[in-house]
Design an enzyme around this catalytic site. Structure first.
Site, PDB file in Angstrom:
ATOM      1  N   HIS A   1       1.073   1.647   0.630  1.00 54.93           N
ATOM      2  CA  HIS A   1       0.272   2.118   1.484  1.00 54.93           C
ATOM      3  C   HIS A   1      -0.261   1.143   2.312  1.00 54.93           C
ATOM      4  O   HIS A   1      -0.332   1.146   3.698  1.00 54.93           O
ATOM      5  CB  HIS A   1      -1.034   2.713   0.806  1.00 54.93           C
ATOM      6  CG  HIS A   1      -0.575   3.733  -0.095  1.00 54.93           C
ATOM      7  ND1 HIS A   1      -1.129   4.069  -1.236  1.00 54.93           N
ATOM      8  CD2 HIS A   1      -0.031   5.082   0.499  1.00 54.93           C
ATOM      9  CE1 HIS A   1      -0.718   5.407  -1.800  1.00 54.93           C
ATOM     10  NE2 HIS A   1      -0.124   6.003  -0.751  1.00 54.93           N
TER      11      HIS A   1
ATOM     12  N   ARG B   1       9.949   6.814   2.096  1.00 54.52           N
ATOM     13  CA  ARG B   1      10.571   5.864   1.069  1.00 54.52           C
ATOM     14  C   ARG B   1      11.879   6.016   0.795  1.00 54.52           C
ATOM     15  O   ARG B   1      12.698   5.104   0.760  1.00 54.52           O
ATOM     16  CB  ARG B   1       9.723   6.160  -0.407  1.00 54.52           C
ATOM     17  CG  ARG B   1       8.532   5.388  -0.448  1.00 54.52           C
ATOM     18  CD  ARG B   1       7.779   5.857  -1.368  1.00 54.52           C
ATOM     19  NE  ARG B   1       7.181   7.256  -0.985  1.00 54.52           N
ATOM     20  CZ  ARG B   1       6.295   7.730  -1.764  1.00 54.52           C
ATOM     21  NH1 ARG B   1       5.479   7.270  -2.540  1.00 54.52           N
ATOM     22  NH2 ARG B   1       5.703   9.053  -1.215  1.00 54.52           N
TER      23      ARG B   1
ATOM     24  N   SER C   1       1.918   6.088  -6.052  1.00 56.78           N
ATOM     25  CA  SER C   1       0.674   6.234  -6.785  1.00 56.78           C
ATOM     26  C   SER C   1       1.160   6.495  -8.250  1.00 56.78           C
ATOM     27  O   SER C   1       0.331   6.272  -9.114  1.00 56.78           O
ATOM     28  CB  SER C   1      -0.328   7.075  -6.333  1.00 56.78           C
ATOM     29  OG  SER C   1      -0.807   6.492  -4.969  1.00 56.78           O
TER      30      SER C   1
HETATM   31  P1  ADP Z   1       2.079   9.009  -3.127  1.00 61.43           P
HETATM   32  O1  ADP Z   1       0.935   9.363  -4.199  1.00 61.43           O
HETATM   33  O2  ADP Z   1       3.352   9.467  -2.986  1.00 61.43           O
HETATM   34  O3  ADP Z   1       2.140   7.538  -3.329  1.00 61.43           O
HETATM   35  P2  ADP Z   1       0.363   9.628  -1.041  1.00 61.43           P
HETATM   36  O4  ADP Z   1       0.201  11.014  -0.609  1.00 61.43           O
HETATM   37  O5  ADP Z   1      -0.986   8.987  -1.278  1.00 61.43           O
HETATM   38  O6  ADP Z   1       1.403   8.937  -1.859  1.00 61.43           O
HETATM   39  O7  ADP Z   1       1.072   8.859   0.455  1.00 61.43           O
HETATM   40  C1  ADP Z   1       0.407   8.816   1.551  1.00 61.43           C
HETATM   41  C2  ADP Z   1       1.594   8.491   2.609  1.00 61.43           C
HETATM   42  O8  ADP Z   1       1.902   7.221   2.207  1.00 61.43           O
HETATM   43  C3  ADP Z   1       2.858   9.427   2.767  1.00 61.43           C
HETATM   44  O9  ADP Z   1       3.156   9.275   3.990  1.00 61.43           O
HETATM   45  C4  ADP Z   1       3.795   8.685   1.871  1.00 61.43           C
HETATM   46  O10 ADP Z   1       5.172   8.926   2.257  1.00 61.43           O
HETATM   47  C5  ADP Z   1       3.406   7.283   2.538  1.00 61.43           C
HETATM   48  N1  ADP Z   1       3.617   6.158   1.161  1.00 61.43           N
HETATM   49  C6  ADP Z   1       3.438   6.245  -0.119  1.00 61.43           C
HETATM   50  N2  ADP Z   1       3.982   5.036  -0.669  1.00 61.43           N
HETATM   51  C7  ADP Z   1       4.805   4.509   0.256  1.00 61.43           C
HETATM   52  C8  ADP Z   1       5.729   3.410   0.243  1.00 61.43           C
HETATM   53  N3  ADP Z   1       5.808   2.534  -1.057  1.00 61.43           N
HETATM   54  N4  ADP Z   1       6.432   3.158   1.369  1.00 61.43           N
HETATM   55  C9  ADP Z   1       6.137   3.624   2.203  1.00 61.43           C
HETATM   56  N5  ADP Z   1       5.434   4.669   2.324  1.00 61.43           N
HETATM   57  C10 ADP Z   1       4.639   5.138   1.149  1.00 61.43           C
END
Ligand code: ADP
Length: 164
Positions: A17, A91, A129
């Site tokens: 993030h 990702r 996450s």
């Molecule tokens: P998650 O629970 O899947 O980690 P979130 O709903 O909090 O993710 O993700 C918010 C945004 O951040 C989404 O657009 C997701 O694709 C992006 N995101 C999450 N982890 C990564 C990562 N490791 N690299 C790039 N983008 C990410």
């Protein structure tokens, strides 16, 4: 002024993030990191308040970034904030299908708002996450997966209450 929204659950914020936040902040005038409040999503580990605190800890050196939360449709929130850009991270191919569907739906609802995708940093392509929560649940090490300040925040919290 180019205002962008980076929406997500951030439960908790990860290095993946933070990488997207840093890169997106360089190409926008103002970036709003918006925590989705979804009353139907079962059992988040951290409250909106805690997620907001953790995000604020990691963006404090970025002048054009702020943290907020929203409920309801993302495009309604974007219009309210006068944002013309939604930033999403990609990702893997597995992210693509649902993101594609969401981007087209959002364009249908609000054609003036453009969704922009940023490719993950290859170091973090495996990181989510959920992965972090799973490792924590089994007492594993989350160094390098979450920013140092997030790790400290979680450590403090775990001292006072059980997270699982
Ligand atoms: P998650 O629970 O899947 O980690 P979130 O709903 O909090 O993710 O993700 C918010 C945004 O951040 C989404 O657009 C997701 O694709 C992006 N995101 C999450 N982890 C990564 C990562 N490791 N690299 C790039 N983008 C990410």
């Amino acid at each position: 002024m180019k205002i962008a929204i980076y929406p997500g659950s951030f439960d908790p914020p990860t290095m993946g993030h933070l990488d997207i936040i840093r890169r997106a902040s360089k190409i926008t005038d103002k970036l709003i990191v918006a925590i989705l409040y979804n009353p139907n999503k079962t059992n988040p580990m951290f409250s909106i308040k805690d997620r907001k605190k953790m995000l604020n800890l990691i963006i404090n050196d970025l002048d054009n970034v702020e943290v907020d939360f929203f409920e309801g449709l993302l495009v309604d929130y974007a219009v309210k904030k006068q944002a013309k850009i939604i930033v999403k991270g990609l990702r893997a191919i597995s992210d693509f299908e649902s993101e594609f569907q969401m981007a087209l739906t959002n364009r249908k609802l609000a054609p003036q708002v453009e969704t922009v995708f940023m490719m993950t940093n290859d170091k973090y392509s495996f990181l989510s996450s959920s992965v972090v929560k799973e490792i924590m649940e089994f007492g594993g090490c989350i160094d390098d997966l979450v920013p140092e300040k997030v790790k400290e925040f979680i450590g403090e919290k775990a001292k006072n209450e059980s997270l699982f």
